[in-house]
Scaffold this motif. Structure first.
Motif, PDB file in Angstrom:
ATOM      1  N   ALA A 115     -74.443 -87.960  73.143  1.00  0.00           N
ATOM      2  CA  ALA A 115     -74.591 -89.312  72.593  1.00  0.00           C
ATOM      3  C   ALA A 115     -73.606 -90.299  73.207  1.00  0.00           C
ATOM      4  CB  ALA A 115     -74.401 -89.269  71.077  1.00  0.00           C
ATOM      5  N   ASP A 116     -72.449 -89.819  73.611  1.00  0.00           N
ATOM      6  CA  ASP A 116     -71.362 -90.729  74.022  1.00  0.00           C
ATOM      7  C   ASP A 116     -70.474 -90.021  75.040  1.00  0.00           C
ATOM      8  OD1 ASP A 116     -69.877 -93.039  73.971  1.00  0.00           O
ATOM      9  OD2 ASP A 116     -68.959 -92.684  72.020  1.00  0.00           O
ATOM     10  N   PRO A 117     -70.926 -89.923  76.303  1.00  0.00           N
ATOM     11  CA  PRO A 117     -70.265 -89.024  77.269  1.00  0.00           C
ATOM     12  C   PRO A 117     -68.857 -89.384  77.769  1.00  0.00           C
ATOM     13  CG  PRO A 117     -72.419 -89.827  78.113  1.00  0.00           C
ATOM     14  CD  PRO A 117     -72.184 -90.506  76.808  1.00  0.00           C
ATOM     15  N   LEU A 125     -56.196 -92.787  70.220  1.00  0.00           N
ATOM     16  CA  LEU A 125     -57.005 -93.613  71.129  1.00  0.00           C
ATOM     17  C   LEU A 125     -58.269 -94.068  70.409  1.00  0.00           C
ATOM     18  CD1 LEU A 125     -56.942 -91.342  74.354  1.00  0.00           C
ATOM     19  CD2 LEU A 125     -55.163 -92.886  73.499  1.00  0.00           C
ATOM     20  N   GLU A 126     -58.528 -95.366  70.416  1.00  0.00           N
ATOM     21  CA  GLU A 126     -59.735 -95.882  69.771  1.00  0.00           C
ATOM     22  C   GLU A 126     -60.270 -97.080  70.563  1.00  0.00           C
ATOM     23  OE1 GLU A 126     -61.770 -94.789  67.162  1.00  0.00           O
ATOM     24  OE2 GLU A 126     -62.918 -96.420  68.066  1.00  0.00           O
ATOM     25  N   ARG A 127     -61.594 -97.051  70.743  1.00  0.00           N
ATOM     26  CA  ARG A 127     -62.278 -98.095  71.511  1.00  0.00           C
ATOM     27  C   ARG A 127     -62.644 -99.289  70.628  1.00  0.00           C
ATOM     28  NH1 ARG A 127     -67.797 -95.475  73.427  1.00  0.00           N
ATOM     29  NH2 ARG A 127     -68.156 -95.440  71.194  1.00  0.00           N
ATOM     30  N   ASP A 128     -62.870 -99.010  69.341  1.00  0.00           N
ATOM     31  CA  ASP A 128     -63.619 -99.953  68.524  1.00  0.00           C
ATOM     32  C   ASP A 128     -62.829-100.367  67.279  1.00  0.00           C
ATOM     33  OD1 ASP A 128     -65.572-101.271  67.124  1.00  0.00           O
ATOM     34  OD2 ASP A 128     -67.119 -99.807  67.640  1.00  0.00           O
ATOM     35  N   THR A 129     -62.394-101.622  67.224  1.00  0.00           N
ATOM     36  CA  THR A 129     -61.604-102.042  66.054  1.00  0.00           C
ATOM     37  C   THR A 129     -62.457-102.059  64.784  1.00  0.00           C
ATOM     38  OG1 THR A 129     -62.052-104.350  66.550  1.00  0.00           O
ATOM     39  CG2 THR A 129     -59.986-103.462  67.388  1.00  0.00           C
ATOM     40  N   GLY A 182     -61.118 -93.216  64.701  1.00  0.00           N
ATOM     41  CA  GLY A 182     -62.115 -93.274  63.633  1.00  0.00           C
ATOM     42  C   GLY A 182     -61.501 -93.724  62.320  1.00  0.00           C
ATOM     43  N   LEU A 183     -61.640 -92.887  61.293  1.00  0.00           N
ATOM     44  CA  LEU A 183     -61.118 -93.214  59.961  1.00  0.00           C
ATOM     45  C   LEU A 183     -59.660 -92.763  59.791  1.00  0.00           C
ATOM     46  CD1 LEU A 183     -64.280 -92.077  59.653  1.00  0.00           C
ATOM     47  CD2 LEU A 183     -63.850 -92.633  57.287  1.00  0.00           C
ATOM     48  N   GLY A 184     -59.113 -92.109  60.798  1.00  0.00           N
ATOM     49  CA  GLY A 184     -57.733 -91.628  60.690  1.00  0.00           C
ATOM     50  C   GLY A 184     -57.616 -90.351  59.870  1.00  0.00           C
ATOM     51  N   LEU A 185     -58.730 -89.667  59.642  1.00  0.00           N
ATOM     52  CA  LEU A 185     -58.664 -88.472  58.787  1.00  0.00           C
ATOM     53  C   LEU A 185     -57.998 -87.287  59.492  1.00  0.00           C
ATOM     54  CD1 LEU A 185     -62.038 -88.487  56.837  1.00  0.00           C
ATOM     55  CD2 LEU A 185     -59.738 -88.599  55.883  1.00  0.00           C
ATOM     56  N   THR A 186     -58.221 -87.166  60.798  1.00  0.00           N
ATOM     57  CA  THR A 186     -57.573 -86.046  61.493  1.00  0.00           C
ATOM     58  C   THR A 186     -56.051 -86.269  61.532  1.00  0.00           C
ATOM     59  OG1 THR A 186     -58.300 -87.129  63.554  1.00  0.00           O
ATOM     60  CG2 THR A 186     -59.496 -85.175  62.884  1.00  0.00           C
ATOM     61  N   ASP A 208     -60.924 -98.452  75.923  1.00  0.00           N
ATOM     62  CA  ASP A 208     -61.557 -97.214  76.390  1.00  0.00           C
ATOM     63  C   ASP A 208     -60.462 -96.177  76.683  1.00  0.00           C
ATOM     64  OD1 ASP A 208     -62.794 -95.180  77.917  1.00  0.00           O
ATOM     65  OD2 ASP A 208     -64.306 -96.578  78.646  1.00  0.00           O
ATOM     66  N   GLY A 209     -60.572 -95.032  76.035  1.00  0.00           N
ATOM     67  CA  GLY A 209     -59.553 -93.997  76.187  1.00  0.00           C
ATOM     68  C   GLY A 209     -59.340 -93.567  77.633  1.00  0.00           C
ATOM     69  N   ARG A 210     -60.364 -93.703  78.476  1.00  0.00           N
ATOM     70  CA  ARG A 210     -60.208 -93.314  79.875  1.00  0.00           C
ATOM     71  C   ARG A 210     -59.180 -94.204  80.571  1.00  0.00           C
ATOM     72  NH1 ARG A 210     -66.343 -93.736  81.611  1.00  0.00           N
ATOM     73  NH2 ARG A 210     -66.025 -95.614  80.339  1.00  0.00           N
TER      74      ARG A 210
HETATM   75  C1  LIG Z   1     -65.977 -88.706  65.637  1.00  0.00           C
HETATM   76  S1  LIG Z   1     -65.162 -90.230  65.495  1.00  0.00           S
HETATM   77  C2  LIG Z   1     -63.471 -89.764  65.249  1.00  0.00           C
HETATM   78  C3  LIG Z   1     -63.135 -89.378  63.826  1.00  0.00           C
HETATM   79  C4  LIG Z   1     -61.650 -89.323  63.565  1.00  0.00           C
HETATM   80  N1  LIG Z   1     -60.997 -88.306  64.377  1.00  0.00           N
HETATM   81  C5  LIG Z   1     -61.360 -89.142  62.106  1.00  0.00           C
HETATM   82  O1  LIG Z   1     -60.944 -88.063  61.689  1.00  0.00           O
HETATM   83  O2  LIG Z   1     -61.587 -90.065  61.336  1.00  0.00           O
HETATM   84  C6  LIG Z   1     -65.132 -90.704  67.205  1.00  0.00           C
HETATM   85  C7  LIG Z   1     -64.328 -91.955  67.479  1.00  0.00           C
HETATM   86  O3  LIG Z   1     -64.128 -92.040  68.897  1.00  0.00           O
HETATM   87  C8  LIG Z   1     -64.157 -93.391  69.269  1.00  0.00           C
HETATM   88  N2  LIG Z   1     -64.494 -93.478  70.704  1.00  0.00           N
HETATM   89  C9  LIG Z   1     -65.681 -93.173  71.288  1.00  0.00           C
HETATM   90  N3  LIG Z   1     -65.623 -93.399  72.614  1.00  0.00           N
HETATM   91  C10 LIG Z   1     -64.379 -93.842  72.880  1.00  0.00           C
HETATM   92  C11 LIG Z   1     -63.696 -94.226  74.069  1.00  0.00           C
HETATM   93  N4  LIG Z   1     -64.325 -94.229  75.256  1.00  0.00           N
HETATM   94  N5  LIG Z   1     -62.405 -94.598  73.972  1.00  0.00           N
HETATM   95  C12 LIG Z   1     -61.752 -94.597  72.780  1.00  0.00           C
HETATM   96  N6  LIG Z   1     -62.348 -94.252  71.613  1.00  0.00           N
HETATM   97  C13 LIG Z   1     -63.628 -93.874  71.660  1.00  0.00           C
HETATM   98  C14 LIG Z   1     -65.264 -93.959  68.374  1.00  0.00           C
HETATM   99  O4  LIG Z   1     -65.207 -95.372  68.263  1.00  0.00           O
HETATM  100  C15 LIG Z   1     -65.018 -93.244  67.055  1.00  0.00           C
HETATM  101  O5  LIG Z   1     -64.194 -93.983  66.204  1.00  0.00           O
END
Ligand SMILES: C[S@@+](CC[C@H](N)C(=O)[O-])C[C@H]1O[C@@H](n2cnc3c(N)ncnc32)[C@H](O)[C@@H]1O
Length: 278
Positions: A183-185, A90-94, A66-70, A157-159
């Motif tokens: 929303a996103d299983p 792990l991130e799916r979406d650039t 996501g935003l890298g906040l964690t 995809d993280g899987r």
């Molecule tokens: C709730 S946000 C994460 C927020 C992040 N931890 C932060 O503190 O900024 C969820 C993130 O999971 C990523 N995501 C969702 N499904 C994914 C997948 N199958 N593989 C990798 N990343 C995935 C989304 O693109 C999104 O950026």
């Protein structure tokens, strides 16, 4: 994906995915959640302070960059301990990384970020993520500043990308932070959670905001000890899990329901109304 900025109640900013229809953080506070749901309950600082030796490092698996906040909250927890952070994220979406770089730099420059600790750690993470993104889909680790550790961004995809990590107990902490199961299983699937669990070292903690019975049962079936996470902002309870440490007990009614759900999954009987959000 489309991302829209949202200022949360503690003054820190997050992104809303208009495609998934969810924000990346609690509206009570993005920075609040990053610290109190992830960095603090996984006890990174306590573990860091207990380490001895010259080359001290803690290993973090961050699910959903996501935003890298964690990640910034993890760095902040280690501030001043001399312990470096070795993070795989792990991130799916650039597109979320590009949007985060833009709004993050604006927030930090404009003084909109609520605290100096957030500014300092987040700026370091955003710079490192930008370098990792420029390096391609599976770059080697990028250094986190001069001496704060290193970060490896696994894009896709993280899987699938988790399979590039050795199936050994490596990580000292796991931040499980995808969008909600309903929303996103995919990252709540039983196989993925089992792949995470085998990579957790003895003495490690996993934390997630999700309190779904189904997800908790899957974590139990992955071999973890599972218990309630604390209240953060408006969210009543999350989930904590460890391969060997005691996360504390659920309320008896919740414990009974969880035991029944575990049995039902084990016996492969169809679960009525099987939705992770229950
Ligand atoms: C709730 S946000 C994460 C927020 C992040 N931890 C932060 O503190 O900024 C969820 C993130 O999971 C990523 N995501 C969702 N499904 C994914 C997948 N199958 N593989 C990798 N990343 C995935 C989304 O693109 C999104 O950026």
């Amino acid at each position: 994906m489309e991302w829209t900025p949202l200022v949360t109640e503690d003054g820190s900013v997050t992104l809303v995915s208009t495609t998934v229809g969810q924000a990346c953080h609690s509206r009570s506070g993005a920075w609040l959640e990053a610290r109190e749901r992830y960095a603090i309950p996984t006890r990174l600082r306590e573990r860091a302070l207990a380490l001895s030796g010259d080359d001290r490092m803690l290993r973090l698996l961050d699910v959903g960059t996501g935003l890298g906040l964690t990640i910034a909250a993890a760095l902040d927890a280690l501030e001043g301990t001399g312990v470096r952070l070795d993070v795989v994220t792990l991130e799916r979406d650039t597109s979320v990384l590009t949007a985060a770089a833009r709004i993050g730099r604006e927030a930090i420059r404009g003084g909109a970020a609520p605290t100096a600790d957030l500014d300092r750690s987040w700026a370091l993470v955003l710079d490192t993520l930008a370098r990792a993104l420029a390096a391609g889909p599976d770059p080697a680790s990028e250094p986190l500043g001069a001496d704060r550790g290193r970060l490896r961004l696994l894009l896709g995809d993280g899987r699938e990308t988790i399979q590039r990590l050795p199936a050994r107990p490596t990580f000292d902490a796991v931040f499980l932070d995808p969008f909600s199961p309903a929303a996103d299983p995919p990252l709540w699937e039983r196989e993925f959670l089992a792949a995470v669990a085998v990579r957790m070292a003895p003495g490690s903690w996993l934390s997630t905001y999700c309190a779904s019975l189904e997800v908790r049962a899957r974590l139990v079936l992955a071999g973890l000890r599972v218990g309630p996470g604390g209240m953060v902002g408006a969210k009543r309870e999350g989930t904590l899990a460890s391969p060997d440490l005691d996360p504390g007990a659920f309320q008896p009614r919740v414990a009974r329901k969880l035991a029944r759900r575990v049995e039902r999954i084990q016996s492969r009987a169809p679960v009525p109304g099987n939705r992770c959000s229950s």
